[in-house]
Design a protein around this motif. Structure first.
Motif, short mmCIF file in Angstrom:
data_model
loop_
_atom_site.label_atom_id
_atom_site.label_comp_id
_atom_site.label_asym_id
_atom_site.label_seq_id
_atom_site.Cartn_x
_atom_site.Cartn_y
_atom_site.Cartn_z
N THR A 186 0.84 -1.19 0.00
CA THR A 186 0.00 0.00 0.00
C THR A 186 0.88 1.25 0.00
OG1 THR A 186 -1.75 -1.15 1.23
CG2 THR A 186 -1.81 1.25 1.23
N ASP A 187 0.62 2.15 -0.93
CA ASP A 187 1.47 3.34 -1.05
C ASP A 187 0.61 4.60 -1.07
OD1 ASP A 187 3.81 4.76 -1.23
OD2 ASP A 187 4.54 3.71 -3.02
N PHE A 188 1.28 5.74 -0.91
CA PHE A 188 0.57 7.03 -0.89
C PHE A 188 -0.21 7.26 -2.19
CE2 PHE A 188 4.30 7.81 1.92
CZ PHE A 188 3.61 8.12 3.08
N PRO A 189 -1.34 7.98 -2.11
CA PRO A 189 -1.99 8.55 -0.92
C PRO A 189 -2.73 7.47 -0.13
CG PRO A 189 -3.32 9.03 -2.84
CD PRO A 189 -2.07 8.36 -3.35
N VAL A 190 -2.76 7.64 1.19
CA VAL A 190 -3.36 6.62 2.05
C VAL A 190 -4.26 7.27 3.09
CG1 VAL A 190 -1.47 4.95 1.78
CG2 VAL A 190 -1.39 6.64 3.65
N ILE A 191 -5.12 6.42 3.65
CA ILE A 191 -5.91 6.77 4.82
C ILE A 191 -5.24 6.11 6.02
CG2 ILE A 191 -8.16 6.62 5.94
CD1 ILE A 191 -8.13 8.35 3.46
N VAL A 192 -5.05 6.87 7.08
CA VAL A 192 -4.43 6.33 8.29
C VAL A 192 -5.34 6.61 9.47
CG1 VAL A 192 -3.12 8.46 8.70
CG2 VAL A 192 -2.33 6.31 9.71
N ARG A 193 -5.34 5.69 10.42
CA ARG A 193 -6.09 5.87 11.66
C ARG A 193 -5.42 5.00 12.73
NH1 ARG A 193 -11.64 4.60 9.97
NH2 ARG A 193 -10.83 4.34 7.88
N PRO A 194 -5.49 5.38 14.00
CA PRO A 194 -4.96 4.53 15.06
C PRO A 194 -5.74 3.22 15.13
CG PRO A 194 -5.30 6.77 15.86
CD PRO A 194 -5.97 6.67 14.52
N ARG A 195 -5.03 2.14 15.33
CA ARG A 195 -5.73 0.85 15.45
C ARG A 195 -6.66 0.89 16.66
NH1 ARG A 195 -3.47 -4.89 13.84
NH2 ARG A 195 -5.36 -6.09 14.21
N GLY A 196 -7.87 0.41 16.47
CA GLY A 196 -8.85 0.38 17.55
C GLY A 196 -9.64 1.66 17.71
N VAL A 203 -11.72 9.25 15.03
CA VAL A 203 -10.62 9.73 15.87
C VAL A 203 -9.28 9.38 15.21
CG1 VAL A 203 -9.46 9.51 18.11
CG2 VAL A 203 -11.97 9.55 17.99
N GLY A 204 -8.49 10.38 14.93
CA GLY A 204 -7.18 10.16 14.33
C GLY A 204 -7.20 9.82 12.86
N LEU A 205 -8.35 9.93 12.20
CA LEU A 205 -8.48 9.58 10.79
C LEU A 205 -7.92 10.71 9.93
CD1 LEU A 205 -9.67 7.67 8.58
CD2 LEU A 205 -11.78 9.01 8.78
N ALA A 206 -7.05 10.38 8.96
CA ALA A 206 -6.47 11.40 8.10
C ALA A 206 -6.08 10.81 6.76
CB ALA A 206 -5.23 12.02 8.76
N LYS A 207 -6.05 11.68 5.75
CA LYS A 207 -5.54 11.32 4.44
C LYS A 207 -4.13 11.90 4.31
CE LYS A 207 -6.14 12.32 -0.49
NZ LYS A 207 -6.80 13.22 -1.46
N LEU A 208 -3.17 11.06 3.93
CA LEU A 208 -1.78 11.47 3.84
C LEU A 208 -1.28 11.30 2.41
CD1 LEU A 208 -0.43 9.78 7.09
CD2 LEU A 208 -1.34 12.10 6.83
N GLU A 209 -0.64 12.34 1.89
CA GLU A 209 -0.19 12.33 0.50
C GLU A 209 1.24 11.82 0.33
OE1 GLU A 209 -2.00 12.89 -2.03
OE2 GLU A 209 -3.77 13.94 -1.23
N ASP A 210 2.08 11.98 1.38
CA ASP A 210 3.49 11.62 1.24
C ASP A 210 4.13 11.44 2.60
OD1 ASP A 210 3.83 14.27 2.20
OD2 ASP A 210 3.98 15.05 0.16
N GLU A 223 0.21 1.56 17.24
CA GLU A 223 -0.04 0.89 15.96
C GLU A 223 -1.15 1.61 15.21
OE1 GLU A 223 -0.51 -3.63 14.11
OE2 GLU A 223 -0.63 -3.30 16.26
N PHE A 224 -1.06 1.55 13.87
CA PHE A 224 -2.02 2.26 13.03
C PHE A 224 -2.51 1.34 11.92
CE2 PHE A 224 0.62 5.35 15.07
CZ PHE A 224 -0.20 6.42 15.33
N PHE A 225 -3.70 1.66 11.42
CA PHE A 225 -4.21 1.00 10.23
C PHE A 225 -3.94 1.91 9.03
CE2 PHE A 225 -7.53 -1.73 12.54
CZ PHE A 225 -6.82 -2.89 12.31
N ILE A 226 -3.45 1.30 7.94
CA ILE A 226 -3.18 2.01 6.70
C ILE A 226 -4.02 1.37 5.60
CG2 ILE A 226 -1.43 2.59 4.97
CD1 ILE A 226 -0.85 4.01 7.50
N SER A 227 -4.65 2.19 4.77
CA SER A 227 -5.37 1.68 3.60
C SER A 227 -5.26 2.70 2.47
CB SER A 227 -6.84 1.39 3.92
OG SER A 227 -7.49 2.55 4.38
N ARG A 228 -5.36 2.23 1.23
CA ARG A 228 -5.24 3.15 0.10
C ARG A 228 -6.45 4.07 0.04
NH1 ARG A 228 -8.53 1.14 -4.12
NH2 ARG A 228 -9.04 -1.07 -3.86
N PHE A 229 -6.20 5.28 -0.38
CA PHE A 229 -7.29 6.25 -0.55
C PHE A 229 -7.98 6.01 -1.88
CE2 PHE A 229 -8.76 10.28 -2.40
CZ PHE A 229 -9.73 10.61 -1.46
#
Length: 417
Positions: free
Chosen positions: A228-238, A243-250, A267-273
């Motif tokens: 999984t590579d940028f851009p991604v959606i990230v959030r803290p696990r659980g 809460v803590g949800l963001a879109k990251l470009e790089d 720990e965080f969850f990462i998924s493609r945007f």
């Protein structure tokens, strides 16, 4: 060899009455000042006249007033002494008795089943399953049981205990705990990703230390997040509710995200945007409800931003948005539901829960985009009927289907017995 069923009958541990989640939440939703009621219950605690029902309501009120830590502390204190509660029922005797098996978690961590039983003449008793404590024996009388604990980490012990007892449960047990565990974001991807017509981005758990390496330029995101590579959606696990949800470009944006004062999670969850905007540039997000494999529309949110919740979409302030939502609800079976029928049927079969919800969208190429599936999302009839006249009939249809499912399962058990 199967062990004897758990005993059921008149238990020495009697349910105590409570105001309940639905009533208190609706009061908050309508803007009622909760502080006088909170103070009234606090006074009962101070003068020694509070019972466990007062205490569990006080816990919820405290959370609704924004003090989650103290609310949970009150809940823990109450549940150390008593774990069985009865919500108000509009008919006595009730036409059906439901036992909800809950976990000791914050107010959003169990299915808000009170809403689903609105005006149903079904009696709800909630039993909190707490690690290290015995269930009441015999169990309280009930016609059907349903697991309302979520897939959250805090519910793992409760789900494991219910799962251990499930083969001996004396009545139908809906939403089996083993299947609830499949709703966790990374497990849900593995469960659904190969269903035709579905797009569900892989959700990958990544330790903070590995993300720090990416932010510092010592590693590529794809190498630590299974491709999984940028851009991604990230959030803290659980985390929940954004809460803590963001879109990251790089990597630079990742570094800034990890440097935020609130971001201390390990720990965080990462998924493609996925850009799921429509041709008009608006994002449309839908909540659907599965009841006994039947799919219902719940609501639709329209926004200029990808990070949508119903409450931040401004639906109350836009007649055109409400008109579009009305069309989504009233024409669901012939429209959205028909377009995605095979994908929705496949999802219902794989998840295999008696009741759950899903937040979804449509991709630019017409597939069903899955954000999450959950058994604890709030499905309610609190919205203004003047502003949203199309909602009450739809909510009543969902509630009636839920009550019918409970009744059918109880009657099927009686027939077999």
């Amino acid at each position: 060899m199967t062990s004897d069923p758990l005993p059921i009958g008149a238990s020495a541990t009697l349910p105590v009455p409570r105001i309940g989640f639905a009533t208190l939440t609706q009061m908050a939703f309508e803007g009622v000042d909760l502080r006088p009621l909170w103070q009234e219950l606090m006074d009962k605690v101070a003068n020694g006249t509070a019972d466990a029902g007062h205490g569990i309501d006080l816990s919820l009120l405290t959370q609704l007033l924004g003090d989650k830590p103290n609310g949970l502390a009150i809940q823990d204190e109450v549940l150390a002494q008593h774990r069985l509660f009865r919500s108000p029922c509009d008919t006595q005797p009730p036409r059906l008795r439901v036992l909800a098996l809950a976990a000791a978690i914050d107010m959003g961590g169990n299915t808000p089943i009170d809403f689903l039983l609105e005006d149903s003449s079904i009696e709800l008793t909630t039993l909190y399953v707490v690690e290290g404590t015995e269930l009441p024996s015999p169990l309280p009388e009930h016609d059907v049981a349903i697991v309302v604990a979520s897939d959250s980490e805090e519910c793992r012990a409760a789900l494991a205990e219910i799962d251990r007892l499930a083969p001996r449960w004396p009545r139908p047990l809906l939403n089996p705990p083993g299947r609830i565990g499949n709703l966790d974001r990374d497990k849900l991807y593995r469960l659904l990703h190969d269903i035709a017509g579905i797009d569900i981005p892989a959700t990958v758990g990544v330790a903070r230390a590995r993300l720090d390496e990416v932010a510092a330029g010592r590693a590529r995101l794809a190498s630590v997040a299974d491709g999984t590579d940028f851009p991604v959606i990230v959030r803290p696990r659980g985390s929940h509710a954004g809460v803590g949800l963001a879109k990251l470009e790089d990597a630079e944006a990742l570094g800034a995200y990890l440097a935020e004062p609130a971001r201390r999670e390990p720990e965080f969850f990462i998924s493609r945007f996925v850009d799921y905007s429509s041709a008009d540039g608006q994002f449309r997000k839908y909540r659907i409800v599965f009841v006994d494999s039947r799919v219902f529309a719940c609501h639709m949110a329209i926004s200029e931003q990808w990070k949508i919740w119903y409450l931040n979409a401004g639906m109350s302030f836009s007649e055109s948005k409400r008109q579009e939502e009305a069309g989504f609800l009233t024409e669901f079976d012939e429209g959205f539901g028909a377009r995605h029928r095979a994908a929705l049927d496949g999802m219902a079969e794989r998840v295999a829960l008696d009741y759950f919800t899903a937040d979804v969208a449509e991709t630019k190429d017409g597939r069903l985009l899955i954000f999450e599936a959950d058994n604890t999302a709030v499905v309610h009839n609190m919205d203004s009927p003047e502003l949203f006249p199309y909602k009450p009939p739809q909510m009543r249809a969902i509630f009636c289907a839920f009550a019918a499912m409970l009744t059918q399962r109880a009657e099927a058990w009686r027939t077999r017995a």
